[in-house]
Design an enzyme around this catalytic site. Structure first.
Site, short mmCIF file in Angstrom:
data_model
loop_
_atom_site.label_atom_id
_atom_site.label_comp_id
_atom_site.label_asym_id
_atom_site.label_seq_id
_atom_site.Cartn_x
_atom_site.Cartn_y
_atom_site.Cartn_z
N HIS A 217 0.88 -1.18 0.00
CA HIS A 217 0.00 0.00 0.00
C HIS A 217 0.92 1.23 0.00
O HIS A 217 1.78 1.35 -0.87
CB HIS A 217 -0.93 -0.11 1.21
CG HIS A 217 -2.09 0.84 1.26
ND1 HIS A 217 -2.44 1.67 0.25
CD2 HIS A 217 -3.01 1.07 2.26
CE1 HIS A 217 -3.52 2.38 0.59
NE2 HIS A 217 -3.88 2.03 1.82
N ILE A 251 7.52 -5.61 -8.62
CA ILE A 251 8.18 -4.33 -8.83
C ILE A 251 7.31 -3.26 -8.16
O ILE A 251 6.19 -2.99 -8.60
CB ILE A 251 8.33 -4.04 -10.35
CG1 ILE A 251 9.02 -5.23 -11.05
CG2 ILE A 251 9.10 -2.76 -10.56
CD1 ILE A 251 10.42 -5.58 -10.56
N HIS A 256 -2.21 -2.04 -9.82
CA HIS A 256 -3.23 -1.50 -8.92
C HIS A 256 -4.41 -2.46 -8.89
O HIS A 256 -4.73 -3.09 -9.90
CB HIS A 256 -3.69 -0.11 -9.38
CG HIS A 256 -4.39 0.64 -8.31
ND1 HIS A 256 -5.75 0.56 -8.13
CD2 HIS A 256 -3.91 1.44 -7.33
CE1 HIS A 256 -6.08 1.30 -7.09
NE2 HIS A 256 -4.98 1.85 -6.58
N ASP A 307 2.52 5.88 -6.53
CA ASP A 307 3.72 5.84 -5.68
C ASP A 307 5.03 5.88 -6.44
O ASP A 307 6.06 6.27 -5.89
CB ASP A 307 3.69 4.58 -4.80
CG ASP A 307 2.73 4.73 -3.65
OD1 ASP A 307 2.59 5.85 -3.14
OD2 ASP A 307 2.10 3.72 -3.25
N1 ACO Z 1 5.21 -6.32 -10.26
C1 ACO Z 1 5.20 -7.51 -10.89
N2 ACO Z 1 4.07 -8.22 -11.08
C2 ACO Z 1 2.93 -7.69 -10.63
C3 ACO Z 1 2.88 -6.45 -9.98
C4 ACO Z 1 4.08 -5.76 -9.81
N3 ACO Z 1 4.10 -4.57 -9.20
N4 ACO Z 1 1.60 -6.18 -9.66
C5 ACO Z 1 0.88 -7.21 -10.08
N5 ACO Z 1 1.69 -8.12 -10.66
C6 ACO Z 1 1.29 -9.39 -11.23
C7 ACO Z 1 1.26 -10.45 -10.15
O1 ACO Z 1 2.48 -11.11 -10.00
C8 ACO Z 1 0.16 -11.35 -10.64
O2 ACO Z 1 0.68 -12.15 -11.68
P1 ACO Z 1 0.25 -13.69 -11.84
O3 ACO Z 1 -1.25 -13.63 -12.08
O4 ACO Z 1 1.05 -14.16 -12.96
O5 ACO Z 1 0.57 -14.34 -10.51
C9 ACO Z 1 -0.84 -10.39 -11.27
O6 ACO Z 1 -0.06 -9.27 -11.70
C10 ACO Z 1 -1.89 -9.91 -10.30
O7 ACO Z 1 -1.25 -9.38 -9.12
P2 ACO Z 1 -1.86 -9.36 -7.69
O8 ACO Z 1 -0.78 -9.07 -6.70
O9 ACO Z 1 -2.69 -10.59 -7.45
O10 ACO Z 1 -2.85 -8.12 -7.84
P3 ACO Z 1 -3.62 -7.43 -6.67
O11 ACO Z 1 -4.76 -6.74 -7.27
O12 ACO Z 1 -3.87 -8.39 -5.55
O13 ACO Z 1 -2.54 -6.39 -6.09
C11 ACO Z 1 -1.17 -4.56 -5.90
C12 ACO Z 1 -2.51 -5.05 -6.40
C13 ACO Z 1 -0.99 -4.93 -4.43
C14 ACO Z 1 -1.13 -3.04 -6.00
C15 ACO Z 1 -0.04 -5.17 -6.76
O14 ACO Z 1 -0.13 -4.69 -8.10
C16 ACO Z 1 1.31 -4.91 -6.18
O15 ACO Z 1 1.76 -5.66 -5.31
N6 ACO Z 1 2.01 -3.83 -6.63
C17 ACO Z 1 3.28 -3.47 -6.06
C18 ACO Z 1 3.05 -2.72 -4.74
C19 ACO Z 1 2.54 -1.33 -4.97
O16 ACO Z 1 3.00 -0.61 -5.83
N7 ACO Z 1 1.58 -0.94 -4.14
C20 ACO Z 1 0.98 0.40 -4.17
C21 ACO Z 1 -0.43 0.35 -4.68
S1 ACO Z 1 -1.12 1.97 -4.89
C22 ACO Z 1 -1.34 2.55 -3.33
O17 ACO Z 1 -1.52 1.81 -2.40
C23 ACO Z 1 -1.32 3.96 -3.12
#
Ligand code: ACO
Length: 371
Positions: A217, A251, A256, A307
């Site tokens: 987050h 990464i 999102h 972010d």
């Molecule tokens: N880097 C690499 N792969 C990613 C990323 C990422 N940042 N985000 C999603 N994916 C991939 C996952 O590995 C997954 O792949 P798979 O289906 O092959 O296993 C797929 O995309 C779905 O990802 P989830 O983590 O299940 O998506 P979810 O909706 O649960 O998570 C989240 C959303 C937490 C924002 C995720 O994209 C993430 O972890 N991002 C990085 C952390 C981040 O930047 N957080 C800030 C969010 S914005 C905020 O809070 C203000």
């Protein structure tokens, strides 16, 4: 169980009149106003007023609001004592979480000191708490936090740097507007769940700060900075990020839960980041960030969230990395408060079910007979 249920993805968990996120034609709007208009033409104080008081302020209302916020910046003695006692090694998010909780003990919610008064107090005091703790532990200075800065962004910069650079001021002010509110995100949902049990106003804000601190987050902005800083040039960035993806690493600052192709807040952060890079003559960080963005899109069709470029913005403004997520707190306090008030106004305990997947009925065996 599907991953959707696991993360409550796509599940409507309540109603709100505060914000739309990712809806067709209404991507990010605070109480009906688009983030584009607000970020281009407004100020953080106008946004905070809108979220709290449900309308854009008149000039007179805005002036009075800013005057109240400016008058409330001095830290009470008991809070200063706690800030001095907290270890230097604390994460600044823990400092704000503790500071909020402590304030709740010394300035409890009452009919007079209600949710509005508490929110305004927290909006004023969070930058003061953070900067007092920071200067005390890292520079050995006990700063006076009562500045005459015209707004929260200037107050923070004044406390941190002793001067307010105009471009940095614009950048911080805009970032606070972008961070102010975002629907039923994890920290806000935490605040609403907590508020629904009817504790005092401080409890849901304290819980929300804890939730915001995690790297999935708000904590992502710090981790995005770590990532961008790894690379000395765009070629290394491209190779390094491709390797991380091959190693199945996440990464930070990309992807999102709600937005699927684009985070509208990222556009503002990117433009600011570029302006600040130009101002500083940066020829490394911004190009590296852009290359990472390109690689993430080419390889995974993932886009930067708010972010990612905010990490560059804050770095270019001379803000130490561990203070990035606390700036998110300064802003989101307005959104959390609006949600706590909305929850209280039409409250019902939030208590979902879970599918039990543990063992069936077991016979209790006395401790002496257990193997
Ligand atoms: N880097 C690499 N792969 C990613 C990323 C990422 N940042 N985000 C999603 N994916 C991939 C996952 O590995 C997954 O792949 P798979 O289906 O092959 O296993 C797929 O995309 C779905 O990802 P989830 O983590 O299940 O998506 P979810 O909706 O649960 O998570 C989240 C959303 C937490 C924002 C995720 O994209 C993430 O972890 N991002 C990085 C952390 C981040 O930047 N957080 C800030 C969010 S914005 C905020 O809070 C203000």
């Amino acid at each position: 169980m599907s991953d959707n249920i696991k993360g409550l993805q796509g599940i409507t968990a309540g109603q709100t009149a505060i914000c739309t996120v990712g809806e067709d034609g209404k991507s990010l709007h605070y109480r009906g106003y688009s983030i584009t208009d607000l970020a281009n033409k407004g100020s953080f104080e106008e946004v905070a007023y809108l979220l709290l008081y449900k309308k854009l302020p008149t000039q007179q209302e805005l002036d009075a609001f800013k005057k109240r916020l400016a008058a409330d910046r001095a830290l009470p003695k008991h809070l200063i004592n706690v800030l001095e006692l907290l270890p230097k090694e604390s994460h600044p998010m823990d400092v704000l979480r503790s500071g909020c909780s402590v304030l709740g003990s010394f300035e409890p919610e009452t009919d007079e000191h209600d949710g509005y008064a508490i929110t305004e107090r927290l909006l004023s005091l969070f930058p003061s708490m953070l900067c007092y703790w920071y200067h005390y532990h890292f520079d050995g200075k006990k700063i006076n936090t009562q500045t005459d800065a015209p707004d929260i962004a200037a107050h923070f910069l004044q406390l941190l740097h002793g001067v307010v650079d105009p471009l940095h001021h614009k950048a911080i002010n805009t970032s606070l507007m972008l961070y102010a509110e975002h629907g039923f995100n994890a920290s806000t949902f935490t605040a609403r769940v907590c508020a629904a049990t009817l504790p005092d106003f401080y409890a849901p804000i304290t819980a929300a700060i804890g939730t915001l601190s995690g790297p999935l987050h708000g904590g992502a902005n710090e981790h995005a900075y770590d990532l961008i800083s790894l690379y000395a040039n765009t070629k290394d960035a491209e190779e390094g990020v491709k390797q991380k993806l091959a190693d199945k690493e996440k990464i930070m600052g990309f992807g999102h839960r709600v937005y699927k192709t684009h985070d509208p807040r990222s556009d503002f952060a990117k433009i600011l980041s570029q302006q600040l890079a130009d101002e500083r003559g940066d020829a490394t960080m911004y190009p590296v960030a852009e290359r990472i963005e390109q690689v993430m899109w080419d390889e995974k069709k993932l886009f930067p969230n708010v972010d990612f470029y905010t990490a560059c913005v804050y770095h270019f403004c001379g803000i130490p990395k561990t203070l990035f997520t606390p700036l998110f707190v300064f802003a989101r306090t307005a959104g959390w408060a609006a949600h706590i008030m909305e929850q209280r106004a039409d409250n019902r305990l939030i208590r979902p079910d879970a599918d039990y997947i543990g063992p069936g009925a077991l016979d209790y065996v006395g401790i002496a007979d257990r193997g």
